[in-house]
Design a protein around this motif. Structure first.
Motif, PDB file in Angstrom:
ATOM      1  N   THR A  14       0.838  -1.190   0.000  1.00 41.10           N
ATOM      2  CA  THR A  14       0.000   0.000   0.000  1.00 41.10           C
ATOM      3  C   THR A  14       0.874   1.241   0.000  1.00 41.10           C
ATOM      4  OG1 THR A  14      -1.610   1.300   1.273  1.00 41.10           O
ATOM      5  CG2 THR A  14      -0.178  -0.164   2.542  1.00 41.10           C
ATOM      6  N   SER A  15       0.381   2.291  -0.638  1.00 43.00           N
ATOM      7  CA  SER A  15       1.135   3.545  -0.566  1.00 43.00           C
ATOM      8  C   SER A  15       1.037   4.148   0.838  1.00 43.00           C
ATOM      9  CB  SER A  15       0.653   4.534  -1.624  1.00 43.00           C
ATOM     10  OG  SER A  15      -0.722   4.758  -1.526  1.00 43.00           O
ATOM     11  N   SER A  42       4.801   1.282  -0.129  1.00 46.18           N
ATOM     12  CA  SER A  42       5.498   1.355  -1.403  1.00 46.18           C
ATOM     13  C   SER A  42       5.166   2.654  -2.139  1.00 46.18           C
ATOM     14  CB  SER A  42       5.139   0.153  -2.285  1.00 46.18           C
ATOM     15  OG  SER A  42       3.765   0.170  -2.588  1.00 46.18           O
ATOM     16  N   ASP A  43       6.013   2.955  -3.108  1.00 52.29           N
ATOM     17  CA  ASP A  43       5.750   4.069  -4.017  1.00 52.29           C
ATOM     18  C   ASP A  43       4.947   3.535  -5.192  1.00 52.29           C
ATOM     19  OD1 ASP A  43       7.040   6.148  -2.652  1.00 52.29           O
ATOM     20  OD2 ASP A  43       8.990   5.569  -3.458  1.00 52.29           O
ATOM     21  N   ASN A  44       3.832   4.173  -5.464  1.00 61.07           N
ATOM     22  CA  ASN A  44       2.990   3.797  -6.595  1.00 61.07           C
ATOM     23  C   ASN A  44       3.381   4.690  -7.771  1.00 61.07           C
ATOM     24  OD1 ASN A  44       0.872   3.635  -8.490  1.00 61.07           O
ATOM     25  ND2 ASN A  44      -0.604   3.112  -6.901  1.00 61.07           N
ATOM     26  N   SER A  46       1.950   5.466 -10.349  1.00 61.99           N
ATOM     27  CA  SER A  46       0.867   6.259 -10.942  1.00 61.99           C
ATOM     28  C   SER A  46       0.315   7.314  -9.986  1.00 61.99           C
ATOM     29  CB  SER A  46      -0.269   5.329 -11.400  1.00 61.99           C
ATOM     30  OG  SER A  46      -0.870   4.703 -10.292  1.00 61.99           O
ATOM     31  N   LYS A  47       0.973   7.481  -8.833  1.00 60.33           N
ATOM     32  CA  LYS A  47       0.498   8.470  -7.855  1.00 60.33           C
ATOM     33  C   LYS A  47       1.630   9.417  -7.480  1.00 60.33           C
ATOM     34  CE  LYS A  47      -2.875   5.540  -5.373  1.00 60.33           C
ATOM     35  NZ  LYS A  47      -3.179   4.952  -4.055  1.00 60.33           N
ATOM     36  N   HIS A  49       2.987  11.152  -4.179  1.00 62.00           N
ATOM     37  CA  HIS A  49       2.845  10.943  -2.741  1.00 62.00           C
ATOM     38  C   HIS A  49       3.083  12.243  -1.985  1.00 62.00           C
ATOM     39  CE1 HIS A  49       2.498   6.709  -3.555  1.00 62.00           C
ATOM     40  NE2 HIS A  49       3.599   6.768  -4.282  1.00 62.00           N
ATOM     41  N   SER A  79       9.008  -4.039  -0.719  1.00 60.74           N
ATOM     42  CA  SER A  79       8.564  -2.804  -1.351  1.00 60.74           C
ATOM     43  C   SER A  79       9.243  -2.562  -2.694  1.00 60.74           C
ATOM     44  CB  SER A  79       8.837  -1.621  -0.429  1.00 60.74           C
ATOM     45  OG  SER A  79       8.404  -0.415  -1.023  1.00 60.74           O
ATOM     46  N   PRO A  81       8.028  -0.267  -6.625  1.00 62.12           N
ATOM     47  CA  PRO A  81       6.942   0.330  -7.400  1.00 62.12           C
ATOM     48  C   PRO A  81       6.259  -0.679  -8.324  1.00 62.12           C
ATOM     49  CG  PRO A  81       8.934   1.687  -7.514  1.00 62.12           C
ATOM     50  CD  PRO A  81       9.327   0.386  -6.888  1.00 62.12           C
ATOM     51  N   LEU A 107      -8.418  -1.403  -8.500  1.00 65.14           N
ATOM     52  CA  LEU A 107      -7.202  -1.555  -9.314  1.00 65.14           C
ATOM     53  C   LEU A 107      -7.342  -2.551 -10.457  1.00 65.14           C
ATOM     54  CD1 LEU A 107      -4.448  -1.603  -6.541  1.00 65.14           C
ATOM     55  CD2 LEU A 107      -5.182   0.317  -7.963  1.00 65.14           C
ATOM     56  N   TRP A 114       0.069  -3.068 -15.964  1.00 64.45           N
ATOM     57  CA  TRP A 114       1.214  -3.108 -15.062  1.00 64.45           C
ATOM     58  C   TRP A 114       2.413  -3.735 -15.761  1.00 64.45           C
ATOM     59  CZ3 TRP A 114      -0.662  -5.021  -9.574  1.00 64.45           C
ATOM     60  CH2 TRP A 114      -1.508  -4.045  -9.020  1.00 64.45           C
TER      61      TRP A 114
END
Length: 196
Positions: A14-15, A42-44, A46-47, A49, A79, A81, A107, A114
């Motif tokens: 999860t972010s 984690s770093d997403n 597509s987002k 942060h 973790s 992306p 999602l 992905w």
């Protein structure tokens, strides 16, 4: 009690920007469904942060500690992306375990885009958690199956909380109680005493 075999582990990244009561309900529900649950921040890709990964990890760690379930562990080494990288790391950490990658229904339509989606789907089961406001679409499920996905719809009722709402309105009622001291200490997301 869990219906999953004892050699199964649920993987939930999860972010955590920030973790919500929805995240808490999901982690608690997974602990009832699976003998082991691993989570990480984690770093997403597509987002964007709001706070740094190490700060989000601190918040998620506080939530895991508050849940205090021996089935649940925080494994930040997973973790990445990219989900396919996470699954590779999980395979190395737990050789022989049945990996079940957990995603919310919001999602599902994104997964075919992905990185290495078909490789990912071939190396783990995909557990889908229905989220309020994101009904499952047959076409999306069919697409995932066509890519090799082994799908499992989890019978969990997760509240429709969203981290983005908390960030925009600082809605303290959606924040797990265990996180409030950290939010106030660091003034994350503009939290101050008296919010909400």
């Amino acid at each position: 009690m869990s219906d999953s075999p004892t050699d199964t582990i649920a993987l939930l990244g999860t972010s955590a920007d920030p973790p919500t009561r929805g995240h808490q309900a999901l982690l608690e529900g997974l602990c009832k469904q699976f003998p082991r649950v691993a989570t990480w921040a984690s770093d997403n890709p597509s987002k964007q942060h709001v706070i740094e990964l190490n700060q989000r990890l601190e918040l998620l760690g506080a939530l895991v500690q508050a849940i205090n379930n021996p089935r649940l562990e925080l494994v930040q080494e997973l973790s990445s992306p990219f989900a396919v990288t996470t699954v590779t790391r999980a395979e190395q950490r737990w050789p022989g375990l049945d990996l079940c990658f957990v995603v919310g229904s919001d999602l599902i339509s994104q997964i075919p885009r992905w990185k290495d989606a078909s490789t990912l789907l071939g190396r783990c089961r995909l557990a889908i958690v229905p989220r309020q406001g994101w009904p499952l679409q047959d076409a999306d499920l069919k697409r995932l199956r066509s890519l090799g996905g082994r799908l499992e719809i989890l019978p969990l009722g997760i509240p429709g909380t969203a981290s983005s709402e908390i960030r925009s309105r600082a809605a303290a009622s959606q924040i797990p109680d265990a996180l409030e001291p950290l939010l106030l200490k660091h003034n994350f997301y503009g939290f101050t005493r008296g919010n909400d």
